[in-house]
Motif scaffolding. Structure first.
Motif, PDB file in Angstrom:
ATOM      1  N   GLY A  10      37.637  41.749  42.345  1.00  0.00           N
ATOM      2  CA  GLY A  10      37.240  42.393  41.091  1.00  0.00           C
ATOM      3  C   GLY A  10      35.963  41.789  40.538  1.00  0.00           C
ATOM      4  O   GLY A  10      35.725  40.589  40.680  1.00  0.00           O
ATOM      5  N   GLY A  11      35.188  42.625  39.903  1.00  0.00           N
ATOM      6  CA  GLY A  11      33.957  42.150  39.261  1.00  0.00           C
ATOM      7  C   GLY A  11      34.253  41.114  38.197  1.00  0.00           C
ATOM      8  O   GLY A  11      33.434  40.241  37.911  1.00  0.00           O
ATOM      9  N   SER A  12      35.465  41.178  37.626  1.00  0.00           N
ATOM     10  CA  SER A  12      35.856  40.244  36.562  1.00  0.00           C
ATOM     11  C   SER A  12      35.923  38.813  37.080  1.00  0.00           C
ATOM     12  O   SER A  12      35.874  37.872  36.306  1.00  0.00           O
ATOM     13  N   THR A  13      36.067  38.636  38.384  1.00  0.00           N
ATOM     14  CA  THR A  13      36.355  37.305  38.920  1.00  0.00           C
ATOM     15  C   THR A  13      35.327  36.831  39.950  1.00  0.00           C
ATOM     16  O   THR A  13      35.364  35.694  40.403  1.00  0.00           O
ATOM     17  N   VAL A  14      34.372  37.719  40.260  1.00  0.00           N
ATOM     18  CA  VAL A  14      33.449  37.425  41.362  1.00  0.00           C
ATOM     19  C   VAL A  14      32.671  36.108  41.159  1.00  0.00           C
ATOM     20  O   VAL A  14      32.495  35.327  42.090  1.00  0.00           O
ATOM     21  N   ASP A  15      32.289  35.843  39.898  1.00  0.00           N
ATOM     22  CA  ASP A  15      31.534  34.606  39.648  1.00  0.00           C
ATOM     23  C   ASP A  15      32.422  33.367  39.726  1.00  0.00           C
ATOM     24  O   ASP A  15      31.931  32.245  39.742  1.00  0.00           O
ATOM     25  N   GLU A  16      33.737  33.567  39.703  1.00  0.00           N
ATOM     26  CA  GLU A  16      34.675  32.434  39.668  1.00  0.00           C
ATOM     27  C   GLU A  16      35.182  32.076  41.061  1.00  0.00           C
ATOM     28  O   GLU A  16      35.917  31.106  41.227  1.00  0.00           O
ATOM     29  N   LEU A  17      34.876  32.910  42.065  1.00  0.00           N
ATOM     30  CA  LEU A  17      35.445  32.661  43.393  1.00  0.00           C
ATOM     31  C   LEU A  17      34.813  31.405  43.985  1.00  0.00           C
ATOM     32  O   LEU A  17      33.593  31.305  44.083  1.00  0.00           O
ATOM     33  N   ASN A  18      35.659  30.452  44.341  1.00  0.00           N
ATOM     34  CA  ASN A  18      35.117  29.184  44.823  1.00  0.00           C
ATOM     35  C   ASN A  18      35.251  29.069  46.338  1.00  0.00           C
ATOM     36  O   ASN A  18      35.739  29.969  47.009  1.00  0.00           O
ATOM     37  N   HIS A  39      34.548  45.104  47.128  1.00  0.00           N
ATOM     38  CA  HIS A  39      34.352  44.441  45.836  1.00  0.00           C
ATOM     39  C   HIS A  39      33.955  45.414  44.738  1.00  0.00           C
ATOM     40  O   HIS A  39      33.456  46.502  44.998  1.00  0.00           O
ATOM     41  N   GLY A  40      34.193  44.945  43.491  1.00  0.00           N
ATOM     42  CA  GLY A  40      33.733  45.684  42.317  1.00  0.00           C
ATOM     43  C   GLY A  40      32.497  45.020  41.761  1.00  0.00           C
ATOM     44  O   GLY A  40      31.735  44.392  42.513  1.00  0.00           O
ATOM     45  N   ALA A 159      36.252  50.629  42.362  1.00  0.00           N
ATOM     46  CA  ALA A 159      36.465  49.722  43.505  1.00  0.00           C
ATOM     47  C   ALA A 159      37.943  49.562  43.867  1.00  0.00           C
ATOM     48  O   ALA A 159      38.267  49.339  45.035  1.00  0.00           O
ATOM     49  N   ASP A 160      38.834  49.685  42.895  1.00  0.00           N
ATOM     50  CA  ASP A 160      40.271  49.603  43.217  1.00  0.00           C
ATOM     51  C   ASP A 160      40.659  50.786  44.107  1.00  0.00           C
ATOM     52  O   ASP A 160      41.387  50.627  45.104  1.00  0.00           O
ATOM     53  N   ALA A 161      40.163  51.971  43.736  1.00  0.00           N
ATOM     54  CA  ALA A 161      40.472  53.172  44.523  1.00  0.00           C
ATOM     55  C   ALA A 161      39.829  53.071  45.910  1.00  0.00           C
ATOM     56  O   ALA A 161      40.430  53.467  46.917  1.00  0.00           O
ATOM     57  N   GLY A 234      45.396  36.358  41.018  1.00  0.00           N
ATOM     58  CA  GLY A 234      44.220  35.732  40.414  1.00  0.00           C
ATOM     59  C   GLY A 234      43.362  35.058  41.469  1.00  0.00           C
ATOM     60  O   GLY A 234      43.879  34.548  42.456  1.00  0.00           O
ATOM     61  N   GLY A 235      42.042  35.047  41.239  1.00  0.00           N
ATOM     62  CA  GLY A 235      41.129  34.466  42.222  1.00  0.00           C
ATOM     63  C   GLY A 235      40.711  33.049  41.890  1.00  0.00           C
ATOM     64  O   GLY A 235      40.115  32.348  42.698  1.00  0.00           O
ATOM     65  N   LYS A 236      41.028  32.612  40.654  1.00  0.00           N
ATOM     66  CA  LYS A 236      40.571  31.281  40.255  1.00  0.00           C
ATOM     67  C   LYS A 236      41.442  30.208  40.897  1.00  0.00           C
ATOM     68  O   LYS A 236      42.595  30.473  41.240  1.00  0.00           O
ATOM     69  N   ALA A 237      40.877  29.009  40.988  1.00  0.00           N
ATOM     70  CA  ALA A 237      41.614  27.911  41.618  1.00  0.00           C
ATOM     71  C   ALA A 237      42.933  27.668  40.895  1.00  0.00           C
ATOM     72  O   ALA A 237      43.952  27.382  41.495  1.00  0.00           O
ATOM     73  N   GLY A 238      42.910  27.846  39.554  1.00  0.00           N
ATOM     74  CA  GLY A 238      44.108  27.611  38.749  1.00  0.00           C
ATOM     75  C   GLY A 238      45.202  28.633  39.000  1.00  0.00           C
ATOM     76  O   GLY A 238      46.311  28.486  38.497  1.00  0.00           O
ATOM     77  N   SER A 239      44.886  29.691  39.744  1.00  0.00           N
ATOM     78  CA  SER A 239      45.869  30.748  39.962  1.00  0.00           C
ATOM     79  C   SER A 239      46.735  30.471  41.178  1.00  0.00           C
ATOM     80  O   SER A 239      47.250  31.394  41.787  1.00  0.00           O
ATOM     81  N   ARG A 240      46.836  29.209  41.541  1.00  0.00           N
ATOM     82  CA  ARG A 240      47.672  28.883  42.700  1.00  0.00           C
ATOM     83  C   ARG A 240      48.890  28.091  42.264  1.00  0.00           C
ATOM     84  O   ARG A 240      48.823  27.326  41.313  1.00  0.00           O
ATOM     85  N   LYS A 241      49.979  28.303  43.002  1.00  0.00           N
ATOM     86  CA  LYS A 241      51.176  27.520  42.715  1.00  0.00           C
ATOM     87  C   LYS A 241      50.944  26.116  43.262  1.00  0.00           C
ATOM     88  O   LYS A 241      49.980  25.876  43.992  1.00  0.00           O
ATOM     89  N   GLU A 242      51.865  25.204  42.932  1.00  0.00           N
ATOM     90  CA  GLU A 242      51.667  23.810  43.359  1.00  0.00           C
ATOM     91  C   GLU A 242      51.599  23.670  44.876  1.00  0.00           C
ATOM     92  O   GLU A 242      50.917  22.799  45.397  1.00  0.00           O
ATOM     93  N   ASP A 243      52.304  24.564  45.597  1.00  0.00           N
ATOM     94  CA  ASP A 243      52.293  24.471  47.066  1.00  0.00           C
ATOM     95  C   ASP A 243      51.066  25.169  47.671  1.00  0.00           C
ATOM     96  O   ASP A 243      50.968  25.314  48.888  1.00  0.00           O
ATOM     97  N   GLY A 244      50.128  25.610  46.815  1.00  0.00           N
ATOM     98  CA  GLY A 244      48.880  26.195  47.316  1.00  0.00           C
ATOM     99  C   GLY A 244      48.941  27.702  47.486  1.00  0.00           C
ATOM    100  O   GLY A 244      47.920  28.358  47.631  1.00  0.00           O
TER     101      GLY A 244
END
Ligand SMILES: Nc1ncnc2c1ncn2[C@@H]1O[C@H](COP(=O)(O)OP(=O)(O)O)[C@@H](O)[C@H]1O
Ligand SMILES: CC(=O)N[C@@H](CCC(=O)OP(=O)(O)O)C(=O)O
Length: 259
Positions: A10-18, A39-40, A159-161, A234-244
């Motif tokens: 998503g365009g909302s998260t593209v700058d956050e992708l690490n 991508h959007g 882009a979703d479609a 979620g695409g951000k690093a924080g969007s992961r569970k503890e097991d990755g």
């Protein structure tokens, strides 16, 4: 059988992708899967339109696309955002190959409603043989959602479609929507599994609104094909569970739990 995974960024998260995100996609390929990115870039298009003082208008989540808007959308999507993602993949050791939906008539479309929406398309064919050749070359195709008509006119596609169409035509096993929230939320809580019927309830009661609507609708559409499960994550690093593993909402044909 080729295990194809379509990932919509998503365009909302593209700058956050690490780096971790792109390495995850390359690792998927190393494990024998065939990732395709669609991508959007909605926010980047908006900011360029604002700079150029061109009016921004959305009707039911779709951007009203005049010829002037199309020029900007195409420039931002196929130029800026597409190359940003290709660079992310290349830095992670992947063979990212950026391509617009118009190149090689990859995404073919017809106008949704010229009178009200202008140059907005809905996809009615995907050049699957071209995509297969790119996958067989070991590249990770990165597609921008600009499609073309039989006459060669360009159309702007949500882009979703576009991701859902690519997944369906390519008979993908998985479709993942990567966005700026952890998944579908209700009262701040992540809903981990939803059925198509539950998705409709959430739209009807207003829990799912705005940019989440085309995403859940595209997810439900995709389940009509071979795909068993669609994930919104979620695409951000924080969007992961503890097991990755990535947190997210799985949309499935039939869910067992009630909301
Ligand atoms: N129930 C919901 N759960 C989570 N997000 C929602 C929900 N309903 C609407 N949204 C909105 O949808 C947004 C994601 O859609 P959008 O901004 O179009 O993202 P993208 O650019 O990734 O396609 C979220 O940031 C949030 O504002
Ligand atoms: C017709 C239409 O609405 N096209 C979208 C294409 C980009 C997109 O969908 O970007 P996100 O995924 O970031 O929302 C637009 O012009 O914004």
């Amino acid at each position: 059988m080729m295990e194809i995974v379509v990932i919509k960024c998503g365009g909302s998260t593209v700058d956050e992708l690490n780096e971790e995100f792109f390495k995850g996609i390359v690792a998927m390929q190393t494990a024998g899967k065939y990732p395709i990115i669609v991508h959007g870039g909605g926010p980047a298009i908006n900011s360029m339109l604002e700079k150029l003082e061109v009016e921004i208008q959305f009707i039911d989540g779709l951007r009203k696309t005049t010829p002037a808007v199309l020029e900007v959308a195409e420039m931002v999507l196929s130029g800026k955002v597409n190359k940003q993602i290709v660079q992310g993949l290349q830095r992670a050791g992947g063979k990212g190959l950026g391509i617009s939906g118009c190149d090689g008539s990859l995404l073919q479309a017809v106008p949704v409603d010229l009178a009200s929406l202008g140059l907005v398309g809905q996809i009615n064919n995907v050049n699957v043989s071209l995509l297969h050749s790119l996958l067989n070359e070991g590249t990770i195709p990165v597609l921008s959602p600009i499609a073309c008509t039989e006459e060669g006119d360009h159309l702007n596609v949500n882009a979703d479609a576009a991701a859902s169409s690519v997944a369906n035509y390519m008979k993908a096993q998985e479709l993942v929507f990567v966005t700026d929230v952890d998944g579908v939320l209700k009262d701040g809580q992540l809903l981990e599994v939803l059925s198509a019927a539950q998705v409709q309830e959430l739209i009807d009661d207003g829990t799912v609104y705005g940019g989440m609507i085309p995403k859940v609708k595209a997810a439900v559409d995709s389940l009509q094909g071979e795909i068993e499960k669609v994930v919104i994550a979620g695409g951000k690093a924080g969007s992961r569970k503890e097991d990755g593993t990535i947190k997210g909402t799985a949309i499935v044909k039939e869910a067992t739990a009630t909301l």
